[in-house]
Design a protein around this motif. Structure first.
Motif, PDB file in Angstrom:
ATOM      1  N   LEU A   1       0.854  -1.183   0.000  1.00  0.00           N
ATOM      2  CA  LEU A   1       0.000   0.000   0.000  1.00  0.00           C
ATOM      3  C   LEU A   1       0.895   1.239   0.000  1.00  0.00           C
ATOM      4  CD1 LEU A   1      -2.924   1.046   0.129  1.00  0.00           C
ATOM      5  CD2 LEU A   1      -2.716   1.052   2.619  1.00  0.00           C
ATOM      6  N   SER A   2       0.722   2.104  -0.993  1.00  0.00           N
ATOM      7  CA  SER A   2       1.602   3.261  -1.146  1.00  0.00           C
ATOM      8  C   SER A   2       0.807   4.448  -1.663  1.00  0.00           C
ATOM      9  CB  SER A   2       2.745   2.931  -2.119  1.00  0.00           C
ATOM     10  OG  SER A   2       3.590   4.044  -2.299  1.00  0.00           O
ATOM     11  N   LEU A   3       0.940   5.577  -0.965  1.00  0.00           N
ATOM     12  CA  LEU A   3       0.262   6.802  -1.389  1.00  0.00           C
ATOM     13  C   LEU A   3       1.036   8.006  -0.874  1.00  0.00           C
ATOM     14  CD1 LEU A   3      -1.327   7.157   1.537  1.00  0.00           C
ATOM     15  CD2 LEU A   3      -2.989   5.722   0.400  1.00  0.00           C
ATOM     16  N   ALA A   4       0.673   9.179  -1.352  1.00  0.00           N
ATOM     17  CA  ALA A   4       1.465  10.378  -1.067  1.00  0.00           C
ATOM     18  C   ALA A   4       1.537  10.695   0.417  1.00  0.00           C
ATOM     19  CB  ALA A   4       0.884  11.560  -1.836  1.00  0.00           C
TER      20      ALA A   4
ATOM     21  N   ALA B   1      -8.440   2.644   1.380  1.00  0.00           N
ATOM     22  CA  ALA B   1      -7.537   3.443   0.561  1.00  0.00           C
ATOM     23  C   ALA B   1      -6.993   2.636  -0.616  1.00  0.00           C
ATOM     24  CB  ALA B   1      -6.387   3.955   1.427  1.00  0.00           C
ATOM     25  N   GLY B   2      -6.669   3.350  -1.689  1.00  0.00           N
ATOM     26  CA  GLY B   2      -6.143   2.718  -2.898  1.00  0.00           C
ATOM     27  C   GLY B   2      -4.663   2.993  -3.068  1.00  0.00           C
ATOM     28  N   GLY B   3      -4.330   4.082  -3.751  1.00  0.00           N
ATOM     29  CA  GLY B   3      -2.939   4.431  -3.949  1.00  0.00           C
ATOM     30  C   GLY B   3      -2.365   3.916  -5.250  1.00  0.00           C
ATOM     31  N   LEU B   4      -1.036   3.805  -5.281  1.00  0.00           N
ATOM     32  CA  LEU B   4      -0.313   3.613  -6.531  1.00  0.00           C
ATOM     33  C   LEU B   4      -0.276   2.178  -7.026  1.00  0.00           C
ATOM     34  CD1 LEU B   4       2.747   5.907  -5.683  1.00  0.00           C
ATOM     35  CD2 LEU B   4       0.737   6.497  -7.057  1.00  0.00           C
TER      36      LEU B   4
ATOM     37  N   GLN C   1       1.004  -5.672 -19.837  1.00  0.00           N
ATOM     38  CA  GLN C   1       0.515  -6.846 -19.113  1.00  0.00           C
ATOM     39  C   GLN C   1       0.816  -8.133 -19.874  1.00  0.00           C
ATOM     40  OE1 GLN C   1      -3.503  -5.326 -18.690  1.00  0.00           O
ATOM     41  NE2 GLN C   1      -3.223  -5.025 -16.485  1.00  0.00           N
ATOM     42  N   GLY C   2       0.900  -8.036 -21.188  1.00  0.00           N
ATOM     43  CA  GLY C   2       1.257  -9.204 -21.973  1.00  0.00           C
ATOM     44  C   GLY C   2       2.715  -9.586 -21.817  1.00  0.00           C
ATOM     45  N   HIS C   3       3.587  -8.586 -21.728  1.00  0.00           N
ATOM     46  CA  HIS C   3       5.020  -8.855 -21.592  1.00  0.00           C
ATOM     47  C   HIS C   3       5.411  -9.217 -20.161  1.00  0.00           C
ATOM     48  CE1 HIS C   3       6.738  -7.995 -25.551  1.00  0.00           C
ATOM     49  NE2 HIS C   3       5.776  -7.092 -25.690  1.00  0.00           N
ATOM     50  N   ALA C   4       4.652  -8.702 -19.185  1.00  0.00           N
ATOM     51  CA  ALA C   4       4.976  -8.969 -17.773  1.00  0.00           C
ATOM     52  C   ALA C   4       3.682  -9.237 -17.016  1.00  0.00           C
ATOM     53  CB  ALA C   4       5.731  -7.784 -17.180  1.00  0.00           C
ATOM     54  N   PRO C   5       3.019 -10.344 -17.300  1.00  0.00           N
ATOM     55  CA  PRO C   5       1.720 -10.618 -16.674  1.00  0.00           C
ATOM     56  C   PRO C   5       1.829 -10.695 -15.152  1.00  0.00           C
ATOM     57  CG  PRO C   5       2.566 -12.554 -17.847  1.00  0.00           C
ATOM     58  CD  PRO C   5       3.443 -11.416 -18.219  1.00  0.00           C
ATOM     59  N   GLY C   6       0.945  -9.936 -14.486  1.00  0.00           N
ATOM     60  CA  GLY C   6       0.932  -9.924 -13.029  1.00  0.00           C
ATOM     61  C   GLY C   6       2.059  -9.139 -12.404  1.00  0.00           C
ATOM     62  N   MET C   7       2.866  -8.459 -13.212  1.00  0.00           N
ATOM     63  CA  MET C   7       4.035  -7.761 -12.679  1.00  0.00           C
ATOM     64  C   MET C   7       4.004  -6.256 -12.942  1.00  0.00           C
ATOM     65  SD  MET C   7       7.004 -10.575 -13.539  1.00  0.00           S
ATOM     66  CE  MET C   7       6.199 -11.313 -14.969  1.00  0.00           C
ATOM     67  N   VAL C   8       2.874  -5.727 -13.419  1.00  0.00           N
ATOM     68  CA  VAL C   8       2.749  -4.280 -13.604  1.00  0.00           C
ATOM     69  C   VAL C   8       2.380  -3.678 -12.245  1.00  0.00           C
ATOM     70  CG1 VAL C   8       1.605  -2.415 -14.833  1.00  0.00           C
ATOM     71  CG2 VAL C   8       2.025  -4.594 -15.994  1.00  0.00           C
ATOM     72  N   ASP C   9       3.333  -3.010 -11.617  1.00  0.00           N
ATOM     73  CA  ASP C   9       3.108  -2.423 -10.296  1.00  0.00           C
ATOM     74  C   ASP C   9       2.246  -1.163 -10.384  1.00  0.00           C
ATOM     75  OD1 ASP C   9       4.563  -4.366  -9.097  1.00  0.00           O
ATOM     76  OD2 ASP C   9       6.285  -3.124  -8.585  1.00  0.00           O
TER      77      ASP C   9
ATOM     78  N   GLY D   1     -14.887  27.538 -19.913  1.00  0.00           N
ATOM     79  CA  GLY D   1     -13.584  28.134 -20.174  1.00  0.00           C
ATOM     80  C   GLY D   1     -12.518  27.735 -19.176  1.00  0.00           C
ATOM     81  N   ALA D   2     -12.742  26.661 -18.449  1.00  0.00           N
ATOM     82  CA  ALA D   2     -11.833  26.263 -17.379  1.00  0.00           C
ATOM     83  C   ALA D   2     -10.743  25.333 -17.901  1.00  0.00           C
ATOM     84  CB  ALA D   2     -12.618  25.584 -16.263  1.00  0.00           C
ATOM     85  N   ARG D   3      -9.679  25.197 -17.116  1.00  0.00           N
ATOM     86  CA  ARG D   3      -8.611  24.244 -17.416  1.00  0.00           C
ATOM     87  C   ARG D   3      -8.896  22.919 -16.694  1.00  0.00           C
ATOM     88  NH1 ARG D   3      -3.425  27.736 -15.718  1.00  0.00           N
ATOM     89  NH2 ARG D   3      -4.890  28.350 -14.069  1.00  0.00           N
ATOM     90  N   ILE D   4      -8.633  21.818 -17.377  1.00  0.00           N
ATOM     91  CA  ILE D   4      -8.857  20.488 -16.812  1.00  0.00           C
ATOM     92  C   ILE D   4      -7.512  19.802 -16.585  1.00  0.00           C
ATOM     93  CG2 ILE D   4      -9.867  18.208 -17.211  1.00  0.00           C
ATOM     94  CD1 ILE D   4     -11.934  19.595 -19.032  1.00  0.00           C
ATOM     95  N   ASN D   5      -7.311  19.331 -15.380  1.00  0.00           N
ATOM     96  CA  ASN D   5      -6.135  18.512 -15.112  1.00  0.00           C
ATOM     97  C   ASN D   5      -6.610  17.104 -14.783  1.00  0.00           C
ATOM     98  OD1 ASN D   5      -3.564  17.640 -14.751  1.00  0.00           O
ATOM     99  ND2 ASN D   5      -3.184  18.735 -12.838  1.00  0.00           N
ATOM    100  N   CYS D   6      -6.421  16.210 -15.714  1.00  0.00           N
ATOM    101  CA  CYS D   6      -6.850  14.816 -15.580  1.00  0.00           C
ATOM    102  C   CYS D   6      -5.594  13.952 -15.431  1.00  0.00           C
ATOM    103  CB  CYS D   6      -7.640  14.400 -16.826  1.00  0.00           C
ATOM    104  SG  CYS D   6      -8.046  12.648 -16.894  1.00  0.00           S
ATOM    105  N   PHE D   7      -5.518  13.237 -14.316  1.00  0.00           N
ATOM    106  CA  PHE D   7      -4.360  12.385 -14.062  1.00  0.00           C
ATOM    107  C   PHE D   7      -4.804  11.294 -13.093  1.00  0.00           C
ATOM    108  CE2 PHE D   7      -4.557  15.263 -10.564  1.00  0.00           C
ATOM    109  CZ  PHE D   7      -4.004  14.610  -9.471  1.00  0.00           C
ATOM    110  N   GLY D   8      -3.960  10.296 -12.890  1.00  0.00           N
ATOM    111  CA  GLY D   8      -4.301   9.311 -11.879  1.00  0.00           C
ATOM    112  C   GLY D   8      -3.891   7.903 -12.231  1.00  0.00           C
ATOM    113  N   HIS D   9      -4.521   6.968 -11.524  1.00  0.00           N
ATOM    114  CA  HIS D   9      -4.140   5.558 -11.559  1.00  0.00           C
ATOM    115  C   HIS D   9      -4.883   4.861 -12.707  1.00  0.00           C
ATOM    116  CE1 HIS D   9      -2.861   6.963  -7.685  1.00  0.00           C
ATOM    117  NE2 HIS D   9      -4.078   6.959  -7.189  1.00  0.00           N
TER     118      HIS D   9
END
Length: 466
Positions: A133-136, A151-154, A243-251, A370-378
């Protein structure tokens, strides 16, 4: 109807507890990270063990006094801050911070609710294990709060949420009875799963005081890349490749927008940015066994992605410092957002096949503002932070968050997503649950609340309307 935790009640409770267990609430107990809400309280209780928690809840139950649990105080939906009503008693687990045991051979650590996440991670490392479990906020977030908000996290993509990492809990119920469910079993089919009922309940059904948590053998190698991708749809295709090259190993598989880079450059000019300009980036990390050492898997993903037109450029970390720089970019985005000042912030999740369409449709729907959108995440687990900011040079004061949030959440619902991915409901999103929640689920939740907390003393007004 709840009663205020008045002087007579506090005096009687103090007589049943060790000295210095009850104190006046400090400002840190009555605030939350975004500064949107100011809490109220008659006092704060700082128990040292589960028996003291039981004494406190038993007294509050008998007197119909509300109890607001406080963990690390990092929650963003006002779950730890009650702003109105009869003055409650705050209950902080900060003194209950012990790592009770590490069972390395079983891949289990037993930690009290007040244990700081970083300390649990360190205990795992000392035993040659990983608690993923890892988060900011891991330097301040505590295990009880992380479980209570699921909680979720990275690293959810590989290891799951806090719920998936928990084997058993010790908890105190509303009337002071102790649930002795601190088991280390991987299989236990003995009726209703009260552990999972308490996890994610935000302290409204019982107070978690300790938990047995899963550990893992750490990967022998970490391979990390920062890749420039064509768009979110291409990013998702790249995830399939990885996921195809490293199945189960994408952290981790993190989406970063060009707006994030612009915000970082604007308000954190001293931050070293590995990439100065791009409209969409992916931060990809693989955790590999010794037999797959080196960056061969990442290089194969990069080559195939380039050939397929999914990405245009990229960097593969060649040192620990470069990996840290990649992650510093990602982990600095929330702070940059805070300094810019959002009109409205949204913690949403979507089915992966809907993510690209949602981003396009939401951008078009919000264009008139007219707003700015910041889309990011997991992106790997479908969790986006979709935050809206005023145009450059303007403040958020001239904008109303309500209409923007309604557009975003209506689109999320239309795309079969959730308006609360990893931050919980708290008090901030109670109305959203009533608007978007399944009626049968809501009725069942209310019935469970009445059954386990008939006097409604546990975190009043959080998750469900009081």
């Amino acid at each position: 109807m709840l009663n205020t935790a008045g002087p007579a009640f506090l005096q009687a409770l103090a007589a049943r507890l060790p000295p210095d267990t009850l104190r006046p609430a400090e400002p840190r107990h009555l605030s939350e990270p975004r500064g949107k809400f100011a809490g109220i309280a008659a006092a704060v209780a700082l128990p040292r063990n589960v028996d003291e928690v039981a004494t406190i809840l038993s007294a509050c139950h008998a007197a119909r006094v509300g109890v607001v649990p406080i963990s690390g105080g990092t929650g963003l939906v006002s779950g730890q801050v009650m702003t109105s009503g009869a003055l409650p008693l705050l209950l902080s687990t900060e003194r209950m911070s012990a790592i009770r045991a590490v069972h390395a051979a079983e891949n289990v650590v037993v930690a009290e609710a007040g244990a700081i996440l970083a300390d649990v991670q360190a205990a795992a490392v000392e035993a040659g294990r990983l608690f993923p479990l890892s988060l900011a906020s891991e330097g301040t977030a505590r295990i009880g709060g992380l479980l209570s908000t699921n909680a979720g996290g990275l690293n959810v993509l590989r290891y799951g949420t806090a719920r998936d990492l928990c084997l058993g809990v010790e908890a105190v119920m509303a009337d002071g009875r102790v649930l002795r469910g601190l088991r280390r079993l991987r299989k236990d089919n003995t009726g209703y799963d009260l552990r999972n009922l308490l996890i994610g309940a935000e302290g409204t059904l019982g107070i978690i005081t300790a938990a047995s948590l899963k550990l893992f053998t750490p990967p022998a190698h970490q391979a990390t890349a920062l890749l420039t991708v064509r768009d979110p749809e291409a990013a998702l295709a790249l995830l399939t490749l990885a996921q195809g090259h490293a199945p189960g190993m994408v952290d981790a598989f993190e989406l970063i927008s060009g707006q994030s880079l612009r915000f970082l450059a604007e308000v954190m000019p001293d931050l070293r940015l590995p990439v100065a300009e791009a409209e969409w980036l992916v931060l990809l990390e693989l955790g590999l066994p010794a037999a797959m050492g080196g960056d061969a898997a990442l290089e194969a993903v990069f080559a195939e992605g380039l050939e397929a037109g999914l990405l245009t450029d990229g960097l593969i970390a060649q040192s620990g410092q470069q990996r840290e720089d990649f992650w510093a970019l990602r982990e600095s985005i929330p702070e940059a957002n805070r300094r810019i000042g959002a009109i409205a912030s949204h913690d949403i999740s979507l089915p992966l096949s809907h993510v690209a369409a949602f981003i396009l449709e939401a951008g078009e729907a919000l264009r008139p503002f007219g707003a700015r959108i910041n889309c990011f995440g997991h992106l790997g687990d479908g969790n986006l932070h979709f935050n809206i900011f005023p145009p450059k040079g303007q403040t958020r004061d001239g904008f109303a968050a309500g209409p923007i949030t309604r557009i975003v959440h209506d689109l999320v619902a239309a795309h079969e997503g959730s308006f609360s991915a990893e931050h919980g409901l708290g008090r901030l999103k109670v109305e959203e649950l009533e608007r978007y929640g399944d009626p049968v689920k809501l009725a069942s939740m209310r019935a469970i609340k009445v059954a386990l907390d008939p006097r409604g003393i546990l975190n009043p007004g959080a998750v469900l309307r009081g």
